[in-house]
Design an enzyme around this catalytic site. Structure first.
Site, PDB file in Angstrom:
ATOM      1  N   ASP A 105       0.837  -1.207   0.000  1.00 51.74           N
ATOM      2  CA  ASP A 105       0.000   0.000   0.000  1.00 51.74           C
ATOM      3  C   ASP A 105       0.871   1.256   0.000  1.00 51.74           C
ATOM      4  OD1 ASP A 105      -2.290   1.527   0.124  1.00 51.74           O
ATOM      5  OD2 ASP A 105      -3.035   0.671   1.992  1.00 51.74           O
ATOM      6  N   ASP A 107     -10.700   2.299  -3.306  1.00 52.85           N
ATOM      7  CA  ASP A 107     -11.243   2.095  -1.962  1.00 52.85           C
ATOM      8  C   ASP A 107     -12.762   2.117  -1.984  1.00 52.85           C
ATOM      9  OD1 ASP A 107      -8.927   1.693  -0.640  1.00 52.85           O
ATOM     10  OD2 ASP A 107      -8.716   3.724   0.119  1.00 52.85           O
TER      11      ASP A 107
END
Ligand code: DGJ
Length: 718
Positions: free
Chosen positions: A467, A537
């Protein structure tokens, strides 16, 4: 196919699968003559572009636009000499043709698996005065309508040069000033929305200045004829294999010529080139399509899936995963994790991914990045024990990291406050309470390598989610001298690539997935190291229709991570049925991201079926040819389909967000089938001709209700 050279007229004819690209050296300049449908090998290509003799450089269709001598359009490069001047004149010196495609050292790029599938032309240009040599590299593929371009600058002079700007490709096209620009724009949780607008006199730039490719604009632009749609018309695609600041310019000049150029963003960039050194630009991949945007996408999909992505997982079916992020956020312990994994095993899920919060004192997002040691409060027996327990339930184990970051509140920051990007005496801007590690420094990368590789060795890890949750600010390095500070943005990306190369080479069994607050770094550069990306997301099924549709303009379906999440959706608060959430996520690289222990018995049955179905269809979804049928940007419906290479199998997805009263009977015109084959739908009923399904359409049965989704499986007679 290949590269045909006429030594007399100095014409270079690059022949790809069904397209041609023609360059001719005129008055010492490499002139762009043609890019389009394939031309005959024996055609006379001399002065194809009708280049006006003795014209100013401003009117010359150039291959790599000169700076400083009368071309006032966007230059391809700019160099400063030690005397302060910026004028250089790149004149043709010679050429070489190589079998295959040499790799770009330290940079991601498309590759050839054998010398016979590609040819590379290297044009050598020199600026005699400074001693600079510039190599223009063009690789043309036999099996794709694609040309990969990059540039190398070599300082063969005696004095230092300073590179202020260095694009990877620039093409001057005639008769395209009425074309339209297609690109992908968005924001966090709204990535990759397709935009299309006319071009006209003046310039348009899409770019990133954030130190990463970004959620806002993807490093891609296409020029499409006004009539081009999904299925027909001319399209010229430009995609940039890079993960930092990029720029793509489309400029129409007063004489109707359109210059499209793409490469490193000159914003906040300069590179010192001492005598004897060279600089390699990243690569741009240009795709020609005469079959609309759909055909362009299929070229990018196949090229990127098979000749950009690498490693043991490239051609493998990807595992169905469950990720605990939206299930628990930071609030979990080993028992909770095990209970989700146990529920996953019952449903047939193959991989459990432990997301953020397992290390340091990470109970929220304010601390611990950089302290990559398990939190014994949450995992009393450690990571290894947890991974083994999950393995013993029949699931593989995956782990989340954010290796480029450091929290101020961390042991790492306390020990090395100068290891983050910063400028002495200035504030250190935080996003999500975190700072960015200075990956331009070898010692920083080595330290992170040490921590990660230890865990990779000790814990039975099959998957890593890499990430990156903020952009770069105060881009400066404590390690670099003042004259090199403008190199740091690019050196950061090179450092990241170096570490990724090291880890992926050493741990080839691990499947890596890139992530950047969702799709903030969904770019071809990252795909070279990690063959899949967390797309957004935003896991809402309705929002995902647009995000996944847009992402598929360039990126292969196998790279597009898509998960079923809970309702009400955590990003938009919407309730959509589990069936629709499943169908949207099954249109990508499938998984779940919710608390599986909370399913009712009825939901469990639906999910078991989804998991079983995806196992049957995933090779078709991940490796088949995708055809986009109805765009979510145009109304309430969306449809896309996947067709196997032999055209014997297909899968059609249809979605309707809102019900329409008194709607006419609905059929969707299919694409990509064999018109001469008959297909049966869902193993039942009549046999329908591929011609009929493509010309008259597949009937969608009438149903009321919002958030409708349907999947149709088509099989031809064996
Ligand atoms: C951002 C990612 O996109 C999410 O999936 C999740 O991993 C969080 N970061 C964790 O902090």
């Amino acid at each position: 196919m290949g590269i045909l050279v006429n030594e007399q007229s100095l014409t270079f004819h690059l022949q790809a699968k069904d397209s041609s690209y023609v360059i001719q050296v005129i008055d010492g300049y490499p002139v762009h003559h043609y890019w389009g449908k394939k031309l005959r090998s024996d055609s006379n290509l001399n002065n194809l572009a009708n280049y006006p003799e003795n014209a100013f450089l401003d009117r010359l269709p150039q291959e790599y636009a000169q700076f400083g001598s009368g071309d006032f359009r966007q230059p391809a490069y700019q160099i400063q000499l030690e005397d302060g001047s910026r004028v250089t004149e790149l004149v043709y010196k010679g050429y070489r043709i190589l079998a295959g495609k040499p790799p770009l050292e330290g940079l991601p790029s498309v590759y050839a698996e054998s010398d016979s599938e590609a040819r590379t032309l290297v044009l050598e240009l020199e600026d005699k005065y400074s001693g600079l040599t510039v190599y223009l590299n063009y690789t043309v593929y036999e099996g794709f309508d694609a040309i990969a371009r990059s540039v190398r600058f070599a300082n063969g002079g005696k004095r230092q040069l300073r590179l202020l700007h260095a694009f990877s490709a620039s093409v001057d096209m005639l008769n395209k000033s009425d074309y339209e620009m297609v690109y992908l724009a968005g924001a966090w949780s709204r990535e990759a929305h397709v935009r299309r607008r006319p071009i006209g006199p003046g310039g348009s730039r899409i770019e990133s200045r954030r130190g990463m490719s970004g959620h806002q604009l993807n490093p891609f632009v296409a020029l499409a004829s006004p009539k081009a749609d999904e299925d027909q018309g001319e399209v010229f695609g430009f995609s940039f294999i890079y993960s930092g600041n990029f720029a793509a310019d489309v400029e129409v000049d007063p004489f109707g010529s359109t210059r499209v150029s793409i490469g490193l963003n000159p914003f906040d960039f300069a590179w010192n080139l001492p005598a004897g050194e060279s600089f390699q630009t990243p690569e741009a991949v240009m795709v020609y399509s005469n079959g609309g945007l759909g055909d362009m996408s299929r070229t990018y999909h196949k090229l990127y899936r098979t000749r950009l992505c690498r490693g043991a997982h490239r051609d493998k079916e990807r595992p169905i995963l469950v990720n605990n992020w939206e299930a628990t956020y930071f609030d979990f312990n080993a028992d909770k994790i095990e209970s989700i994994a146990e529920a996953g095993a019952e449903l047939g899920i193959e991989l459990f991914v432990l997301d953020d919060g397992w290390f340091g004192k990470r109970n929220d997002d304010t601390t611990s990045l950089g302290d990559w040691f398990e939190d014994r409060n949450k995992l009393p027996n450690g990571l290894k024990d947890l991974a083994e327990r999950i393995n013993s339930r029949g699931l593989k184990f995956g782990l989340w990291f954010e290796p480029e970051m450091v929290s101020r509140e961390s042991e790492l920051y306390r020990a090395h406050p100068d290891w983050c990007l910063h400028v002495e005496g200035r504030r250190r801007t935080e996003f999500r309470t975190q700072l960015v590690l200075d990956y331009s420094r070898q010692e920083v990368r080595d330290y992170i390598y040490g921590l990660l590789s230890r865990i990779f060795r000790e814990v039975p890890i099959s998957y890593i989610k890499w990430d990156m949750n903020r952009c770069l600010t105060e881009v400066g390095s404590a390690d670099a001298p003042p004259e090199r500070q403008l190199e740091i943005g690019h050196r950061y990306v090179l450092g990241l690539y170096e570490l990724l190369e090291r880890l992926t080479a050493e741990f080839p069994h691990i499947l890596f997935e890139g992530c950047c607050s969702g799709g903030g770094r969904f770019d071809p550069g990252m795909l070279y190291y990690m063959p899949q990306t967390w797309t957004s997301d935003d896991t809402d099924a309705v929002e995902r229709l647009k995000i996944q549709y847009g992402t598929s303009l360039v990126y292969p379906i196998s790279t597009i991570g898509a998960h079923v999440s809970a309702v009400p959706n955590h990003q938009v608060g919407r309730y959509t049925p589990l069936e629709m959430r499943g169908d949207v996520a099954m249109s990508g690289n499938f998984g779940y991201e919710l608390d599986l222990t909370k399913f009712t018995d009825e939901e469990k049955e639906i999910v078991k079926k989804q998991v079983a179905t995806y196992k049957e269809i995933r090779s078709l979804v991940q490796q088949g040819d995708q055809y986009r049928l109805i765009s979510p940007f145009e109304g309430t419906e969306t449809s896309w389909m996947f067709v196997s290479e032999d055209k014997k199998e297909a899968l059609v997805f249809y979605f309707r967000v809102l019900a329409e009263p008194s709607a006419p009977p609905k059929s969707v015109l299919l694409r990509g089938l064999d018109p001469n084959l008959d297909y049966q739908i869902d193993g039942e009923g009549e046999w329908l001709g591929g011609d009929r399904l493509m010309q008259a359409g597949l009937k969608i049965e009438h149903r009321t209700g919002d958030y409708l989704s349907r999947m149709y499986r088509l099989r031809s007679r064996a």
